[in-house]
Write a protein that holds these residues in place. Sequence first.
Motif, mmCIF file in Angstrom:
data_model
loop_
_atom_site.group_PDB
_atom_site.id
_atom_site.type_symbol
_atom_site.label_atom_id
_atom_site.label_comp_id
_atom_site.label_asym_id
_atom_site.label_seq_id
_atom_site.Cartn_x
_atom_site.Cartn_y
_atom_site.Cartn_z
ATOM 1 N N PHE A 41 -10.860 31.885 -49.981
ATOM 2 C CA PHE A 41 -9.501 32.187 -50.425
ATOM 3 C C PHE A 41 -9.478 33.338 -51.424
ATOM 4 O O PHE A 41 -8.478 33.546 -52.103
ATOM 5 C CB PHE A 41 -8.877 30.934 -51.069
ATOM 6 N N PHE A 42 -10.583 34.073 -51.489
ATOM 7 C CA PHE A 42 -10.687 35.093 -52.535
ATOM 8 C C PHE A 42 -9.569 36.136 -52.474
ATOM 9 O O PHE A 42 -8.985 36.473 -53.511
ATOM 10 C CB PHE A 42 -12.063 35.757 -52.480
ATOM 11 N N PRO A 43 -9.228 36.681 -51.297
ATOM 12 C CA PRO A 43 -8.106 37.632 -51.281
ATOM 13 C C PRO A 43 -6.813 37.029 -51.818
ATOM 14 O O PRO A 43 -6.066 37.693 -52.547
ATOM 15 C CB PRO A 43 -7.981 38.002 -49.795
ATOM 16 N N SER A 44 -6.555 35.763 -51.485
ATOM 17 C CA SER A 44 -5.331 35.113 -51.972
ATOM 18 C C SER A 44 -5.397 34.873 -53.477
ATOM 19 O O SER A 44 -4.389 35.018 -54.188
ATOM 20 C CB SER A 44 -5.119 33.783 -51.232
ATOM 21 N N VAL A 45 -6.601 34.503 -53.966
ATOM 22 C CA VAL A 45 -6.757 34.271 -55.406
ATOM 23 C C VAL A 45 -6.591 35.580 -56.165
ATOM 24 O O VAL A 45 -5.897 35.648 -57.186
ATOM 25 C CB VAL A 45 -8.131 33.627 -55.698
ATOM 26 N N VAL A 46 -7.219 36.655 -55.656
ATOM 27 C CA VAL A 46 -7.085 37.963 -56.312
ATOM 28 C C VAL A 46 -5.634 38.444 -56.246
ATOM 29 O O VAL A 46 -5.145 39.116 -57.160
ATOM 30 C CB VAL A 46 -8.038 38.990 -55.667
ATOM 31 N N ALA A 47 -4.925 38.083 -55.179
ATOM 32 C CA ALA A 47 -3.523 38.488 -55.041
ATOM 33 C C ALA A 47 -2.654 37.938 -56.161
ATOM 34 O O ALA A 47 -1.594 38.499 -56.466
ATOM 35 C CB ALA A 47 -2.981 38.043 -53.687
ATOM 36 N N THR A 48 -3.101 36.831 -56.801
ATOM 37 C CA THR A 48 -2.312 36.258 -57.899
ATOM 38 C C THR A 48 -2.311 37.170 -59.123
ATOM 39 O O THR A 48 -1.549 36.929 -60.063
ATOM 40 C CB THR A 48 -2.846 34.868 -58.302
ATOM 41 N N LEU A 49 -3.158 38.215 -59.122
ATOM 42 C CA LEU A 49 -3.141 39.162 -60.234
ATOM 43 C C LEU A 49 -1.899 40.049 -60.182
ATOM 44 O O LEU A 49 -1.582 40.740 -61.154
ATOM 45 C CB LEU A 49 -4.402 40.034 -60.216
ATOM 46 N N VAL A 70 -9.283 28.244 -65.444
ATOM 47 C CA VAL A 70 -8.393 27.114 -65.732
ATOM 48 C C VAL A 70 -7.556 27.380 -66.981
ATOM 49 O O VAL A 70 -6.401 26.956 -67.065
ATOM 50 C CB VAL A 70 -9.227 25.822 -65.912
ATOM 51 N N SER A 71 -8.126 28.131 -67.922
ATOM 52 C CA SER A 71 -7.548 28.208 -69.256
ATOM 53 C C SER A 71 -6.478 29.267 -69.447
ATOM 54 O O SER A 71 -5.677 29.180 -70.384
ATOM 55 C CB SER A 71 -8.657 28.447 -70.289
ATOM 56 N N THR A 72 -6.457 30.299 -68.596
ATOM 57 C CA THR A 72 -5.570 31.429 -68.887
ATOM 58 C C THR A 72 -5.011 32.071 -67.621
ATOM 59 O O THR A 72 -5.626 31.981 -66.554
ATOM 60 C CB THR A 72 -6.332 32.499 -69.701
ATOM 61 N N LEU A 73 -3.873 32.736 -67.785
ATOM 62 C CA LEU A 73 -3.302 33.563 -66.724
ATOM 63 C C LEU A 73 -3.409 35.042 -67.072
ATOM 64 O O LEU A 73 -2.873 35.897 -66.369
ATOM 65 C CB LEU A 73 -1.833 33.199 -66.495
ATOM 66 N N ASN A 74 -4.117 35.355 -68.162
ATOM 67 C CA ASN A 74 -4.326 36.746 -68.542
ATOM 68 C C ASN A 74 -5.067 37.483 -67.427
ATOM 69 O O ASN A 74 -6.105 37.027 -66.943
ATOM 70 C CB ASN A 74 -5.135 36.814 -69.835
ATOM 71 N N THR A 75 -4.533 38.641 -67.005
ATOM 72 C CA THR A 75 -5.078 39.355 -65.851
ATOM 73 C C THR A 75 -6.542 39.732 -66.057
ATOM 74 O O THR A 75 -7.383 39.507 -65.177
ATOM 75 C CB THR A 75 -4.246 40.617 -65.557
ATOM 76 N N GLY A 76 -6.868 40.317 -67.192
ATOM 77 C CA GLY A 76 -8.243 40.740 -67.454
ATOM 78 C C GLY A 76 -9.219 39.577 -67.463
ATOM 79 O O GLY A 76 -10.308 39.656 -66.879
ATOM 80 N N ALA A 77 -8.831 38.486 -68.119
ATOM 81 C CA ALA A 77 -9.713 37.328 -68.212
ATOM 82 C C ALA A 77 -9.930 36.692 -66.842
ATOM 83 O O ALA A 77 -11.060 36.304 -66.485
ATOM 84 C CB ALA A 77 -9.131 36.302 -69.181
ATOM 85 N N PRO A 86 -0.428 28.328 -56.475
ATOM 86 C CA PRO A 86 -0.802 29.536 -57.190
ATOM 87 C C PRO A 86 0.213 29.813 -58.294
ATOM 88 O O PRO A 86 1.332 29.314 -58.240
ATOM 89 C CB PRO A 86 -0.744 30.611 -56.092
ATOM 90 N N PRO A 87 -0.114 30.578 -59.339
ATOM 91 C CA PRO A 87 -1.355 31.342 -59.462
ATOM 92 C C PRO A 87 -2.508 30.609 -60.138
ATOM 93 O O PRO A 87 -3.608 31.113 -60.187
ATOM 94 C CB PRO A 87 -0.915 32.522 -60.328
ATOM 95 N N ARG A 88 -2.258 29.417 -60.673
ATOM 96 C CA ARG A 88 -3.322 28.758 -61.431
ATOM 97 C C ARG A 88 -4.411 28.146 -60.539
ATOM 98 O O ARG A 88 -5.568 28.143 -60.902
ATOM 99 C CB ARG A 88 -2.736 27.654 -62.325
ATOM 100 N N TYR A 89 -4.008 27.614 -59.380
ATOM 101 C CA TYR A 89 -4.964 26.865 -58.541
ATOM 102 C C TYR A 89 -5.752 25.875 -59.409
ATOM 103 O O TYR A 89 -6.985 25.789 -59.337
ATOM 104 C CB TYR A 89 -5.930 27.820 -57.840
ATOM 105 N N LEU A 90 -5.025 25.126 -60.226
ATOM 106 C CA LEU A 90 -5.645 24.302 -61.256
ATOM 107 C C LEU A 90 -6.609 23.275 -60.682
ATOM 108 O O LEU A 90 -7.748 23.131 -61.162
ATOM 109 C CB LEU A 90 -4.548 23.604 -62.072
#
Length: 493
Positions: A306-314, A368-375, A434-438
Amino acid sequence: MSKTSLTDVKGEITRDENAAAAGTTPMPASLANLSEEELGALGKRALRKVDIAVMPAITVMYILNYLDRQNISAAKLAGIEADVRLTPTEYQMCISFLFVGYILFQIPSNMIVGKISRPSLYINVAMALWGLISACTAAVHNFTGLIICRVVLGVVEAAFFPGALYLLSTFYSKRQMASRTAALYCGSQIGNAFGGLFAILLLKLDGVHGITGWRWLFIIEGALTVGVAIVLAFLMPDSPSRAKILKGAERDYILWTLAKEQKVKVDDEPEISSVQALMMALTDPKTYLLMGVLYSTYIAAAVVSFFPSVVATLGYSRNITYVLTAPPYLLTCIVMMINGWHSDKKQERYLHIVIPLLVAVAANVIAVSTLNTGARYLAMMLMPTSLYSSAIVTLSWITGSITQPAIKRAVAIAVINASCNTPNAWTPYLYKAPPRYLVAFIVNLAAAGLGVGFATATRIYLRKKNAELDRGDVSARGAPTQDQIDAGFRYVL
């Protein structure tokens, strides 16, 4: 018996190997009169030729294997869901159902590989078939057609990875396997890294001859696989004894070094049935301990599906998302090669497995901890890097710790790999909300921690087995053969 050192050949010809084998494995006549320097130079040349004959071909196969398996992720971003009228659940089923056939057919496939004289031809025929099936996926117009193609694709692709691992184990000693397994795995990471970039180019064909872009993706990648399979079928060797690239003394050297470790003649192993080999694999405790390490790792590593979908959450565009999926996999290639090389150099497996898994734990904590794009992108850089760097050393631990006969090793590899791919059948259902996919990242975090526990238990068990070998106690199931014991066989920890 005195120990005689040979010139070190990239760390792969060691005093222990030569001393252990000196009393029980006669040196071939073609090597007997060579000096230490000449033998060392011959070994270096022979190993280089084997690398040239085997590793590029098998790595290219793995690149195409991953492209044909993972192109559905690129197709999702290109609109396959709308064109084929898929619900989100149906799309997840198309990913997970591939692994039904993939898992069920690995064991019978490797039973065949362990018995036939042309394993590389068998794998290349399977490669041509999966390329054809992938190309045919372009013709589907509904969920039923797509899921049938995916299930059949999984059945045919089942021949590749466990078969490739077994094929490598017939050319390389356990001391050489971690770095070669890393090179093999680089194929999957290159496929992941450039699959998205390749997709960008192919999707530009959208509308050409009235065919949508995602259909061109399946057609061209599938046709490419078929063409490469036909070429490799004529180039890949099946065994050291049949490798045309090796001359007489070079071939004798490779066969001799394998015989020293395995304590059998490569072409003269005890004949046992596939069923007997399966029972030997299933009653060996090492099978389950090593399976636990790899299973836990593959739970967390399923994020790549699911990497493309996970990266898309950026939050970037489709093409930028494809581009951003490449750097994590390129970093993975570099770190895998370093970790595999260092593991072989130091003849140590445990720390080279556990340290990357601890990095994976940290990466999932960040996710899990953040939605910050860089992190989050840092976490995505670390996830495949850490998990696959650990997995390649685990795979070399498997091939080096499962003892003779070869058919047992082939079946055990298939049993472990088939079992450890079952997470691919159920983990897609974790990647919701998404975007957390907790839920997915929490499960991945726990799985990486569980992998550390299994690796620790495996090390403790193998250390105990080595102590028993020191005392001459060889009664346990899965113990090395008597010839291996006489030659000083010990498990690498």
